[in-house]
Design a protein around this motif. Sequence first.
Motif, PDB file in Angstrom:
ATOM      1  N   GLU A   1       1.108  -1.659   0.117  1.00  0.00           N
ATOM      2  CA  GLU A   1      -0.074   0.108  -0.575  1.00  0.00           C
ATOM      3  C   GLU A   1       0.767   1.437   0.090  1.00  0.00           C
ATOM      4  N   ILE A   2       1.940   1.132   0.922  1.00  0.00           N
ATOM      5  CA  ILE A   2       2.597   2.620   0.576  1.00  0.00           C
ATOM      6  C   ILE A   2       3.356   2.276  -0.579  1.00  0.00           C
ATOM      7  N   PHE A   3       3.884   1.408  -0.925  1.00  0.00           N
ATOM      8  CA  PHE A   3       5.233   1.147  -2.716  1.00  0.00           C
ATOM      9  C   PHE A   3       4.086   2.023  -3.139  1.00  0.00           C
TER      10      PHE A   3
ATOM     11  N   CYS B   1      10.886  -3.673  -5.086  1.00  0.00           N
ATOM     12  CA  CYS B   1      10.128  -5.141  -4.764  1.00  0.00           C
ATOM     13  C   CYS B   1      10.422  -5.717  -3.554  1.00  0.00           C
ATOM     14  N   ILE B   2       9.725  -6.624  -2.523  1.00  0.00           N
ATOM     15  CA  ILE B   2      10.112  -7.549  -1.272  1.00  0.00           C
ATOM     16  C   ILE B   2      10.839  -7.944  -2.161  1.00  0.00           C
ATOM     17  N   ALA B   3      11.697  -8.513  -0.290  1.00  0.00           N
ATOM     18  CA  ALA B   3      13.072  -8.886  -0.318  1.00  0.00           C
ATOM     19  C   ALA B   3      13.241 -10.012   0.600  1.00  0.00           C
ATOM     20  N   GLY B   4      14.139 -10.586   0.574  1.00  0.00           N
ATOM     21  CA  GLY B   4      14.666 -11.266   2.042  1.00  0.00           C
ATOM     22  C   GLY B   4      13.521 -12.770   2.220  1.00  0.00           C
ATOM     23  N   GLY B   5      13.018 -13.284   2.952  1.00  0.00           N
ATOM     24  CA  GLY B   5      12.711 -14.561   3.558  1.00  0.00           C
ATOM     25  C   GLY B   5      11.188 -14.111   3.077  1.00  0.00           C
ATOM     26  N   TRP B   6      10.730 -13.313   2.849  1.00  0.00           N
ATOM     27  CA  TRP B   6       9.050 -12.801   2.180  1.00  0.00           C
ATOM     28  C   TRP B   6       9.884 -13.080   1.015  1.00  0.00           C
ATOM     29  N   ALA B   7       9.337 -12.776   0.566  1.00  0.00           N
ATOM     30  CA  ALA B   7      10.074 -13.154  -1.320  1.00  0.00           C
ATOM     31  C   ALA B   7      10.193 -14.455  -1.673  1.00  0.00           C
ATOM     32  N   LEU B   8      10.606 -15.485  -1.279  1.00  0.00           N
ATOM     33  CA  LEU B   8      11.252 -16.171  -0.944  1.00  0.00           C
ATOM     34  C   LEU B   8       9.463 -16.813  -0.954  1.00  0.00           C
ATOM     35  N   ASP B   9       8.704 -16.690   0.224  1.00  0.00           N
ATOM     36  CA  ASP B   9       7.571 -17.179   0.565  1.00  0.00           C
ATOM     37  C   ASP B   9       6.373 -16.686  -0.121  1.00  0.00           C
TER      38      ASP B   9
ATOM     39  N   VAL C   1      12.758  -4.264   1.539  1.00  0.00           N
ATOM     40  CA  VAL C   1      11.992  -3.345   0.777  1.00  0.00           C
ATOM     41  C   VAL C   1      13.360  -3.219  -0.721  1.00  0.00           C
ATOM     42  N   ILE C   2      12.969  -4.051  -1.439  1.00  0.00           N
ATOM     43  CA  ILE C   2      14.394  -3.086  -2.458  1.00  0.00           C
ATOM     44  C   ILE C   2      14.186  -2.046  -3.077  1.00  0.00           C
ATOM     45  N   ILE C   3      15.497  -1.367  -3.467  1.00  0.00           N
ATOM     46  CA  ILE C   3      14.696   0.154  -4.411  1.00  0.00           C
ATOM     47  C   ILE C   3      15.954   0.908  -4.942  1.00  0.00           C
ATOM     48  N   THR C   4      16.500   1.153  -5.780  1.00  0.00           N
ATOM     49  CA  THR C   4      17.870   1.258  -6.118  1.00  0.00           C
ATOM     50  C   THR C   4      18.204   2.563  -6.070  1.00  0.00           C
ATOM     51  N   ARG C   5      19.580   2.847  -6.289  1.00  0.00           N
ATOM     52  CA  ARG C   5      20.107   3.866  -5.403  1.00  0.00           C
ATOM     53  C   ARG C   5      19.913   5.033  -6.626  1.00  0.00           C
TER      54      ARG C   5
ATOM     55  N   ASP D   1      11.365   8.342  16.765  1.00  0.00           N
ATOM     56  CA  ASP D   1      12.944   8.248  16.911  1.00  0.00           C
ATOM     57  C   ASP D   1      12.780   7.094  17.972  1.00  0.00           C
ATOM     58  N   GLU D   2      11.333   6.722  18.642  1.00  0.00           N
ATOM     59  CA  GLU D   2      11.567   5.782  19.040  1.00  0.00           C
ATOM     60  C   GLU D   2      10.671   4.891  19.296  1.00  0.00           C
ATOM     61  N   SER D   3       9.724   4.536  17.975  1.00  0.00           N
ATOM     62  CA  SER D   3       8.576   3.383  17.835  1.00  0.00           C
ATOM     63  C   SER D   3       9.716   2.445  16.784  1.00  0.00           C
ATOM     64  N   PRO D   4       8.993   1.201  17.364  1.00  0.00           N
ATOM     65  CA  PRO D   4       9.972   0.156  16.719  1.00  0.00           C
ATOM     66  C   PRO D   4      10.192   0.289  15.250  1.00  0.00           C
ATOM     67  N   TRP D   5      11.198  -0.731  14.863  1.00  0.00           N
ATOM     68  CA  TRP D   5      11.360  -0.791  13.261  1.00  0.00           C
ATOM     69  C   TRP D   5      10.205  -1.525  12.733  1.00  0.00           C
ATOM     70  N   ALA D   6       9.207  -0.351  11.576  1.00  0.00           N
ATOM     71  CA  ALA D   6       8.698  -1.068  10.577  1.00  0.00           C
ATOM     72  C   ALA D   6       9.007  -2.082   9.681  1.00  0.00           C
ATOM     73  N   PHE D   7      10.266  -1.142   8.523  1.00  0.00           N
ATOM     74  CA  PHE D   7      10.868  -2.542   7.531  1.00  0.00           C
ATOM     75  C   PHE D   7      11.759  -1.867   6.971  1.00  0.00           C
ATOM     76  N   GLN D   8      12.464  -2.253   6.428  1.00  0.00           N
ATOM     77  CA  GLN D   8      14.098  -1.742   6.196  1.00  0.00           C
ATOM     78  C   GLN D   8      14.198  -1.515   4.273  1.00  0.00           C
ATOM     79  N   LEU D   9      14.844  -0.414   3.767  1.00  0.00           N
ATOM     80  CA  LEU D   9      15.274  -0.376   2.774  1.00  0.00           C
ATOM     81  C   LEU D   9      16.065  -1.245   1.749  1.00  0.00           C
ATOM     82  N   MET D  10      16.837  -1.999   1.702  1.00  0.00           N
ATOM     83  CA  MET D  10      17.749  -2.160   0.635  1.00  0.00           C
ATOM     84  C   MET D  10      18.376  -1.549  -0.713  1.00  0.00           C
ATOM     85  N   ILE D  11      19.554  -0.744  -0.349  1.00  0.00           N
ATOM     86  CA  ILE D  11      19.774  -0.092  -1.896  1.00  0.00           C
ATOM     87  C   ILE D  11      20.638  -0.517  -2.568  1.00  0.00           C
ATOM     88  N   ILE D  12      19.788  -0.962  -3.884  1.00  0.00           N
ATOM     89  CA  ILE D  12      21.067  -1.639  -4.637  1.00  0.00           C
ATOM     90  C   ILE D  12      21.359  -0.806  -5.845  1.00  0.00           C
ATOM     91  N   ASP D  13      22.584  -1.602  -6.577  1.00  0.00           N
ATOM     92  CA  ASP D  13      23.190  -0.627  -7.973  1.00  0.00           C
ATOM     93  C   ASP D  13      22.620  -0.853  -9.069  1.00  0.00           C
TER      94      ASP D  13
END
Length: 200
Positions: A18-20, A28-36, A51-55, A100-112
Amino acid sequence: MRTDISNWKPLTVREINEIFSDIPIRWCIAGGWALDLHLGKQTREHSDVDVIITREEQFIAYEHLIRDWTLYRAEDGKLSLWEDGVYLNTTNDVWVSKNDESPWAFQLMIIDTEDYWWTYKRDKSIRRPIADMMLKTDEGIPYLRPEIQLLHKAGGSNVREKDYRDFQTMLPSLLEQEKEWLKSSLNRQFPEGHDWLKFL
């Protein structure tokens, strides 16, 4: 600077979509979720969501996300605020939370990428057309191809137990061309051999 690296309450894949879906970038979704997502079912618990994004499109992502989220660049074992206008030349990971105090919600993986090609960061000779990196679920959620995700899991200096289990879980569903690509890439990165090659 934050140090609470275990403070995760990840969004769901649908919430990420919904966000992206509103951001005009390739992602795209990456990591273990991508495989699932490829298997069409959840095979294990996931402590985060990647979540993968391009540089080259990082500023577009930043401009949209910063409206609702706080972004931290992860580099050299430290988390520091990603400040407006700072281009991330070498940072590959960005951690995202509501504040700055809330839990981590997602991670961006920047690819070249270069000239419509993705380049594997651990071995620049391994490449793939960007358009060929991603697949989509029936719902239209983009995710990283399984053979590329498995290369990332196999290619690190320390292959975790969960990475090996993910590989074994995926193996029966991999197509021959996916196995061949993974085998060829592992042989290129590890000319001295790799534990997973005997299964491919």
